[in-house]
Design an enzyme around this catalytic site. Sequence first.
Site: not given
Length: 657
Positions: A336, A371
């Site tokens: 993330d 990401e």
Amino acid sequence: MTQLAIGKPAPLGAHYDGQGVNFTLFSAHAERVELCVFDANGQEHRYDLPGHSGDIWHGYLPDARPGLRYGYRVHGPWQPAEGHRFNPAKLLIDPCARQIDGEFKDNPLLHAGHNEPDYRDNAAIAPKCVVVVDHYDWEDDAPPRTPWGSTIIYEAHVKGLTYLHPEIPVEIRGTYKALGHPVMINYLKQLGITALELLPVAQFASEPRLQRMGLSNYWGYNPVAMFALHPAYACSPETALDEFRDAIKALHKAGIEVILDIVLNHSAELDLDGPLFSLRGIDNRSYYWIREDGDYHNWTGCGNTLNLSHPAVVDYASACLRYWVETCHVDGFRFDLAAVMGRTPEFRQDAPLFTAIQNCPVLSQVKLIAEPWDIAPGGYQVGNFPPLFAEWNDHFRDAARRFWLHYDLPLGAFAGRFAASSDVFKRNGRLPSAAINLVTAHDGFTLRDCVCFNHKHNEANGEENRDGTNNNYSNNHGKEGLGGSLDLVERRRDSIHALLTTLLLSQGTPMLLAGDEHGHSQHGNNNAYCQDNQLTWLDWSQASSGLTAFTAALIHLRKRIPALVENRWWEEGDGNVRWLNRYAQPLSTDEWQNGPKQLQILLSDRFLIAINATLEVTEIVLPAGEWHAIPPFAGEDNPVITAVWQGPAHGLCVFQR
């Protein structure tokens, strides 16, 4: 009272050796560290850690056993302007704890203080760490190691995936156990999935703001104990680890990999007004990026940012990743806000954590997905990660939506994204699989909502619809919301089919959002991070729909097309791809830039994707040969076509010769 022996400075955490427990804790700026253990009556016993090797504090407690509850009190300066916020009145979680007892509730006692320290003791209500012992029979488990070129990723939430599944026993729905249930595994196999990517399973906390509104953090991107499984997904917190490993073992037997979404960019301690759980009180200055005024650099939008260039924090993050691979046999990670991993503070491909992963014989062998951004200046790093990483390809997401949902996009731009965005990823020896293609993800509209809503509807989140992106590239086809006339439903269905076909038959690694294959809707909420309810739980009553069969047929078709599974960049004249206009001729420069949205893509010289994304029925002249439509595009009457296909408005078809 039993005294602590000096013990050993490694490994970090609490480790039982059969005779006692060795405790270790990193803190470069602490002046004293107390180990606090709690007996069955909740009585606290404190011991100074006697060992101090460099920045590691350690001690050994003889006769301690698994099940012992413990925490730390860390003494040091309270100097907020310097980034130091030590407060020994607060019991702290071991960053390497494997199990947590207690809940992270909104309580003033779980705060250290802002400008002045809060010296009220919180041990009575603070969560405690639990010493665990690890014995598990993996039998003959082996990682599937699916080649990247054959990988199909399915992004899912542990609870939301199975909580409403009627064929899974009620008592295990929404749990780790349910992931390994034969019904779930058979479904994934029939769909054609090779990798189950789970939203965060490491223990997380709900933000105080959400708790005050009666909401909770559903997605899990608010970590508090990175080595501990989130207990709410277990049938029993004491058996969470074995339940999780049982599921992984069952998935592996079916040839399905497990990828964990992991949050190394921030912690649940949030900003300076946030709670004190662990890192802030152990060594705030080392664990976080600190500004000159002592506040946090908020490069994550969550109040703080972990300093993954600090050697001790790199060791902590690396140990965490190795734990999940070695102890739980996970097959990879999705990181993330992964640009934080490369901050020094500027982003670098040779940042310390990247280098540690590259040099690790364990971590360098698993799937790594970034990401590739954060919210700080210079945070958009798509295409710039080290070669070991694949990356979420938002270029593909936006192009696919713009092309099919009536936004301007030249054919050349669409083709570039269809060809694994080679302009972005074809560098440093990377392969097409580095592009993780997606049309939707947990963050944003579901696929059905992309064709039913022009605007987000996030009122239930309690922020007056301010949260969530406004750049959705969606199209409600003339009516906001679900339902409508038969014609409206059919046009929306055609758009869904077109988007799924583009996703699953393009070069790169496709990622499918769980529920998109049977039309799951969040009723226009494009930021459902705090909706632990039927808005996000998958409704399996639609799982046998035609859309599910359509999706499965596309996935199985993909596996038959060499140009998509060989994971090699397409080159002119190599037979992998030809780009043709509606007359089966190579496109001119003008057509690439200004031509109508009509295109034929010939893959491996045998599979043809014929596209008419205009609003008019159009004759498409097929290349020479005898063509027939193939599932899921073949009807009951499937004649051979040798010349012209009548391309319906906003339609496409896949043929084989």
